[in-house]
Design a protein around this motif. Structure first.
Motif, PDB file in Angstrom:
ATOM      1  N   GLU A 146      48.658  35.427  16.209  1.00 22.28           N
ATOM      2  CA  GLU A 146      49.160  34.478  15.196  1.00 22.28           C
ATOM      3  C   GLU A 146      48.429  33.145  15.304  1.00 22.28           C
ATOM      4  OE1 GLU A 146      53.435  34.308  15.688  1.00 22.28           O
ATOM      5  OE2 GLU A 146      53.570  36.454  15.191  1.00 22.28           O
ATOM      6  N   LEU A 147      48.253  32.660  16.540  1.00 22.91           N
ATOM      7  CA  LEU A 147      47.541  31.390  16.720  1.00 22.91           C
ATOM      8  C   LEU A 147      46.098  31.526  16.244  1.00 22.91           C
ATOM      9  CD1 LEU A 147      47.316  28.477  17.687  1.00 22.91           C
ATOM     10  CD2 LEU A 147      46.829  29.342  19.989  1.00 22.91           C
ATOM     11  N   ARG A 148      45.459  32.642  16.551  1.00 24.45           N
ATOM     12  CA  ARG A 148      44.078  32.871  16.116  1.00 24.45           C
ATOM     13  C   ARG A 148      43.987  32.814  14.581  1.00 24.45           C
ATOM     14  NH1 ARG A 148      40.023  36.517  14.829  1.00 24.45           N
ATOM     15  NH2 ARG A 148      38.121  36.192  16.040  1.00 24.45           N
ATOM     16  N   ASP A 149      44.931  33.477  13.909  1.00 22.28           N
ATOM     17  CA  ASP A 149      44.955  33.448  12.437  1.00 22.28           C
ATOM     18  C   ASP A 149      45.106  32.031  11.906  1.00 22.28           C
ATOM     19  OD1 ASP A 149      44.568  36.139  12.120  1.00 22.28           O
ATOM     20  OD2 ASP A 149      46.681  36.638  11.781  1.00 22.28           O
ATOM     21  N   GLN A 150      45.993  31.261  12.544  1.00 20.15           N
ATOM     22  CA  GLN A 150      46.201  29.856  12.121  1.00 20.15           C
ATOM     23  C   GLN A 150      44.905  29.051  12.263  1.00 20.15           C
ATOM     24  OE1 GLN A 150      49.448  28.167  14.386  1.00 20.15           O
ATOM     25  NE2 GLN A 150      50.838  29.814  13.778  1.00 20.15           N
ATOM     26  N   LEU A 151      44.208  29.252  13.391  1.00 18.20           N
ATOM     27  CA  LEU A 151      42.967  28.510  13.634  1.00 18.20           C
ATOM     28  C   LEU A 151      41.890  28.898  12.625  1.00 18.20           C
ATOM     29  CD1 LEU A 151      42.795  28.504  17.544  1.00 18.20           C
ATOM     30  CD2 LEU A 151      43.562  26.665  16.044  1.00 18.20           C
ATOM     31  N   ILE A 152      41.844  30.188  12.249  1.00 19.67           N
ATOM     32  CA  ILE A 152      40.883  30.637  11.228  1.00 19.67           C
ATOM     33  C   ILE A 152      41.201  29.942   9.909  1.00 19.67           C
ATOM     34  CG2 ILE A 152      40.157  32.613   9.813  1.00 19.67           C
ATOM     35  CD1 ILE A 152      40.543  34.356  12.358  1.00 19.67           C
ATOM     36  N   LYS A 153      42.492  29.936   9.531  1.00 17.14           N
ATOM     37  CA  LYS A 153      42.911  29.308   8.262  1.00 17.14           C
ATOM     38  C   LYS A 153      42.589  27.818   8.250  1.00 17.14           C
ATOM     39  CE  LYS A 153      46.454  32.636   7.018  1.00 17.14           C
ATOM     40  NZ  LYS A 153      47.649  33.145   7.678  1.00 17.14           N
ATOM     41  N   ARG A 154      42.728  27.182   9.420  1.00 14.27           N
ATOM     42  CA  ARG A 154      42.455  25.740   9.501  1.00 14.27           C
ATOM     43  C   ARG A 154      40.971  25.458   9.688  1.00 14.27           C
ATOM     44  NH1 ARG A 154      47.194  24.962  13.723  1.00 14.27           N
ATOM     45  NH2 ARG A 154      45.539  24.236  15.081  1.00 14.27           N
ATOM     46  N   GLY A 155      40.157  26.531   9.809  1.00 19.79           N
ATOM     47  CA  GLY A 155      38.716  26.357  10.005  1.00 19.79           C
ATOM     48  C   GLY A 155      38.368  25.788  11.368  1.00 19.79           C
ATOM     49  N   GLU A 156      39.206  26.078  12.371  1.00 26.50           N
ATOM     50  CA  GLU A 156      39.015  25.488  13.700  1.00 26.50           C
ATOM     51  C   GLU A 156      38.571  26.513  14.749  1.00 26.50           C
ATOM     52  OE1 GLU A 156      42.450  23.200  14.913  1.00 26.50           O
ATOM     53  OE2 GLU A 156      42.669  22.359  12.896  1.00 26.50           O
ATOM     54  N   LEU A 157      38.219  27.717  14.309  1.00 28.84           N
ATOM     55  CA  LEU A 157      37.762  28.723  15.259  1.00 28.84           C
ATOM     56  C   LEU A 157      36.246  28.623  15.385  1.00 28.84           C
ATOM     57  CD1 LEU A 157      39.152  31.014  16.915  1.00 28.84           C
ATOM     58  CD2 LEU A 157      38.314  32.589  15.177  1.00 28.84           C
ATOM     59  N   ALA A 183      25.988  44.573  13.486  1.00 27.27           N
ATOM     60  CA  ALA A 183      26.191  44.384  12.042  1.00 27.27           C
ATOM     61  C   ALA A 183      27.665  44.099  11.739  1.00 27.27           C
ATOM     62  CB  ALA A 183      25.723  45.616  11.277  1.00 27.27           C
ATOM     63  N   ILE A 184      28.580  44.808  12.419  1.00 26.21           N
ATOM     64  CA  ILE A 184      30.027  44.606  12.215  1.00 26.21           C
ATOM     65  C   ILE A 184      30.446  43.203  12.652  1.00 26.21           C
ATOM     66  CG2 ILE A 184      32.319  45.334  13.063  1.00 26.21           C
ATOM     67  CD1 ILE A 184      31.131  48.242  13.135  1.00 26.21           C
ATOM     68  N   ILE A 185      29.986  42.779  13.820  1.00 25.46           N
ATOM     69  CA  ILE A 185      30.346  41.454  14.355  1.00 25.46           C
ATOM     70  C   ILE A 185      29.809  40.351  13.443  1.00 25.46           C
ATOM     71  CG2 ILE A 185      29.971  39.835  16.284  1.00 25.46           C
ATOM     72  CD1 ILE A 185      31.939  41.969  17.111  1.00 25.46           C
ATOM     73  N   ARG A 186      28.588  40.502  12.958  1.00 26.81           N
ATOM     74  CA  ARG A 186      28.012  39.481  12.065  1.00 26.81           C
ATOM     75  C   ARG A 186      28.814  39.372  10.779  1.00 26.81           C
ATOM     76  NH1 ARG A 186      21.482  40.499  13.067  1.00 26.81           N
ATOM     77  NH2 ARG A 186      21.435  39.395  15.050  1.00 26.81           N
ATOM     78  N   GLU A 187      29.278  40.509  10.277  1.00 24.77           N
ATOM     79  CA  GLU A 187      30.097  40.527   9.062  1.00 24.77           C
ATOM     80  C   GLU A 187      31.437  39.830   9.319  1.00 24.77           C
ATOM     81  OE1 GLU A 187      30.713  40.676   5.384  1.00 24.77           O
ATOM     82  OE2 GLU A 187      28.803  41.447   6.137  1.00 24.77           O
ATOM     83  N   GLN A 188      31.997  40.076  10.502  1.00 27.53           N
ATOM     84  CA  GLN A 188      33.292  39.476  10.869  1.00 27.53           C
ATOM     85  C   GLN A 188      33.202  37.954  10.952  1.00 27.53           C
ATOM     86  OE1 GLN A 188      35.107  41.085  14.483  1.00 27.53           O
ATOM     87  NE2 GLN A 188      36.217  39.181  14.766  1.00 27.53           N
ATOM     88  N   VAL A 189      32.160  37.432  11.606  1.00 24.06           N
ATOM     89  CA  VAL A 189      32.066  35.969  11.739  1.00 24.06           C
ATOM     90  C   VAL A 189      31.850  35.313  10.374  1.00 24.06           C
ATOM     91  CG1 VAL A 189      31.335  35.946  14.153  1.00 24.06           C
ATOM     92  CG2 VAL A 189      29.607  35.918  12.388  1.00 24.06           C
ATOM     93  N   LYS A 190      31.156  36.030   9.483  1.00 24.52           N
ATOM     94  CA  LYS A 190      30.959  35.522   8.120  1.00 24.52           C
ATOM     95  C   LYS A 190      32.307  35.429   7.397  1.00 24.52           C
ATOM     96  CE  LYS A 190      27.237  37.358   6.301  1.00 24.52           C
ATOM     97  NZ  LYS A 190      26.477  38.343   5.518  1.00 24.52           N
ATOM     98  N   ARG A 191      33.103  36.518   7.525  1.00 19.30           N
ATOM     99  CA  ARG A 191      34.426  36.580   6.895  1.00 19.30           C
ATOM    100  C   ARG A 191      35.336  35.468   7.405  1.00 19.30           C
ATOM    101  NH1 ARG A 191      34.828  41.825   7.987  1.00 19.30           N
ATOM    102  NH2 ARG A 191      36.302  41.447   9.662  1.00 19.30           N
ATOM    103  N   GLU A 192      35.209  35.153   8.693  1.00 20.70           N
ATOM    104  CA  GLU A 192      36.073  34.146   9.317  1.00 20.70           C
ATOM    105  C   GLU A 192      35.492  32.733   9.196  1.00 20.70           C
ATOM    106  OE1 GLU A 192      36.533  35.592  13.301  1.00 20.70           O
ATOM    107  OE2 GLU A 192      37.995  37.121  12.709  1.00 20.70           O
ATOM    108  N   ASN A 193      34.401  32.603   8.457  1.00 20.72           N
ATOM    109  CA  ASN A 193      33.737  31.299   8.262  1.00 20.72           C
ATOM    110  C   ASN A 193      33.339  30.639   9.570  1.00 20.72           C
ATOM    111  OD1 ASN A 193      33.813  31.278   5.433  1.00 20.72           O
ATOM    112  ND2 ASN A 193      35.971  30.681   5.489  1.00 20.72           N
ATOM    113  N   GLN A 194      32.969  31.438  10.560  1.00 21.53           N
ATOM    114  CA  GLN A 194      32.476  30.857  11.812  1.00 21.53           C
ATOM    115  C   GLN A 194      31.003  30.516  11.622  1.00 21.53           C
ATOM    116  OE1 GLN A 194      33.499  32.661  15.603  1.00 21.53           O
ATOM    117  NE2 GLN A 194      34.909  34.049  14.574  1.00 21.53           N
TER     118      GLN A 194
END
Length: 199
Positions: free
Chosen positions: A19-30, A164-175
């Protein structure tokens, strides 16, 4: 022997983490270093899980069921500020895997994570980070051919597919990669010394 109460508690701890991880993603803080809030939660969860392990031993599938055993592994995987706990758990997890009471994939991930923190090559290539070119890549591995053989032996995809999967994930999470690669590298090394991964 079943430990339902402990199983429920372990799953709750994992849910708090996600839950905290999701919040940080939403806040753009991950991705901006190790977030203080996350570090505190990881350390708190690690202590609570360690207290449970003092009572029941390693929370293998036989003791807490598959879901809670997976949850315990995630908590251990995130206990990066607790080197001694992670080293203790990798030994216990190895025994649990040998007795077919835990997933060998979890052992691969935990062993690799410890190796990365200790500055050693990964055997399975499960841990990724940004390189100096701003690309998400596997941390140092011993030999790509051998890594892929080991991955296949425990049911993991190839390192190339996983990248390829990890790169796609970080893109999705705006990291995004660190703005100053060498500064971040120095901060990571200082943190590893501070918590006791390296002398």
């Amino acid at each position: 022997m079943s430990h339902n109460h402990f199983a429920e508690r372990i799953i709750e701890l994992k849910n708090e983490d996600l839950e905290l991880r999701d919040q940080l993603i939403k806040r753009g803080e991950l991705g901006e270093g190790y977030h203080k809030e996350m570090e505190q939660l990881h350390n708190r969860n690690a202590k609570k899980l360690n207290d449970i392990m003092d009572i029941i031993g390693y929370p293998g599938i036989d003791k807490v069921g598959k879901e809670a055993s997976e949850a315990a592994w995630l908590i251990i995987q995130h206990a990066i500020g607790q080197p001694e706990l992670m080293r203790k758990c990798v030994r216990l997890l190895k025994d649990a895997v040998n007795e077919q009471k835990a997933d060998p994939k979890n052992l691969a991930y935990l062993s690799d994570r410890i190796a990365v923190f200790e500055g050693k090559p990964q055997l399975y290539g499960t841990q990724f980070d940004w390189n100096e070119n701003g690309e998400m890549v596997p941390n140092f591995v011993d030999n790509i051919t051998k890594v892929n053989e080991r991955r296949k032996s425990i049911g993991l995809n190839t390192l190339e597919e996983q990248t390829a999967i990890i790169r796609e994930q970080v893109k999705r999470e705006n990291q995004s990669p660190p703005e100053d690669f060498s500064k971040r590298k120095n901060e990571v090394e200082a943190w590893k010394k501070k918590v006791g991964w390296i002398k």
